[in-house]
Design an enzyme around this catalytic site. Sequence first.
Site: not given
Ligand code: RNT
Ligand code: ZN
Length: 412
Positions: A320, A220, A253, A222, A288, A280, A290, A256, A179
């Site tokens: 994640d 990955e 993810d 986003k 985002d 993720h 998390d 994302h 990523w």
């Molecule tokens: C960032 C991505 C990525 C990170 C990690 C730490 O937006 O989601 O995966 O969260 O690599």
């Molecule tokens: Zn991620």
Amino acid sequence: MSYQTAKAAFAEWGVDTETALDRLTRIPISVHCWQGDDVVGFEQTSGTSGGGIQATGNHPGRARTPDELRADLQFAFSMIPGKHRLNLHAMYLDTDATPDRDEIEFEHFAPWVDWAGQQGIGLDFNPTFFAHAKADDNLTLSHPDPGIRAFWIEHGKRSRDIASRIGATLGLPCVNNIWVPDGYKDTPIDRLSARKRLETSLDTLLADTHDKTHMRDAVESKLFGIGVEACTVGSHEFYMGYAIRKGTLLCLDMGHFHPTENIADKLSSVALSLDEILLHVSRPMRWDSDHVILQSDDILQMAQELVSTDLLGRTHIGLDFFDATISRTAAWVIGTRNMQKALLRALLMPLDQLKSAEAALDFTTRLTMTEEFKDMPFGAVWTEFTTRADMPNGLGLIKELDRYQTSVSGRR
Ligand code: RNT
Ligand code: ZN
């Protein structure tokens, strides 16, 4: 309700709880190391994570060393039934040496590999393309400066070598997920050139062939990040096309995408064009953010898709999320167990009957079944799952999580 009563209730619908429990035991979840220390890592430099990633909160007990992080993980794993995996980032190296990102080697991660071997768990890996002076422009592999691109390409190549050796040493394939934070705060004039640079850098980085039984590449995408609101170079379309053309895994993810998009809906579509998928699993709140994952509709639907579309065999489930306002070890335990609970619910669904109703266009029965099924005693089956693994629930779980948090924060 006793497990036996619950078992009988599910049997009435033609669902065998023993089969579900057996399948759940064998689904590994890749637990992310970065929940334990707020995405700081163990490089000998200071600074924030950058790249638009930020853990907020100041709860006591952040792991400050690899030993502390391993102790915390060991505790968390002791509260999560089944054999799982640890997802490591390159910035979590464990060494007295101070290699820059383009100098990392397998030896710098050897203590992690030894530890994983002792625990009998697999490792996954990630190059770290953020939290570094050469990423301050929020441009790495797509930077216009060829010198900066070369630095990050070298980091990516070394990460693949390390991931391969990790997989070979542990005898379990290591997923190496790329990523990059690359993007623009304001509207760029030349998106195509940036994307071409990213593509060429990735091609160079991924040029060496590695044995797939040891290492698998993932990319990955986003939608946007803080500081790159106008354009993310590695967008979903970019990486979906790239992964299909180059045969890498695609990482989806859940934070994302646009908040109204259903990520579970994407699985069956991308599965038609890709061999394997990396997830993720995350909980975005307005952005985002998390957050620790819940048994929310998004997660339940994701688990249901994995089961009903029969994708468990070719999907790597990674987590994640990172929350520093609560006990970090509790966050791991709650989030990972929620992923398992979602999978258990999916494994306990009368899928054949639901599929038959749908095929017959009997949407009334389909709706009645899914809604009636929400009242089924899933909790009793989950309790049985944890009891068989000799792990606590409810008040017992709170006590254990609290005991560890109290002793940990007292120690640090
Ligand atoms: C960032 C991505 C990525 C990170 C990690 C730490 O937006 O989601 O995966 O969260 O690599
Ligand atoms: Zn991620």
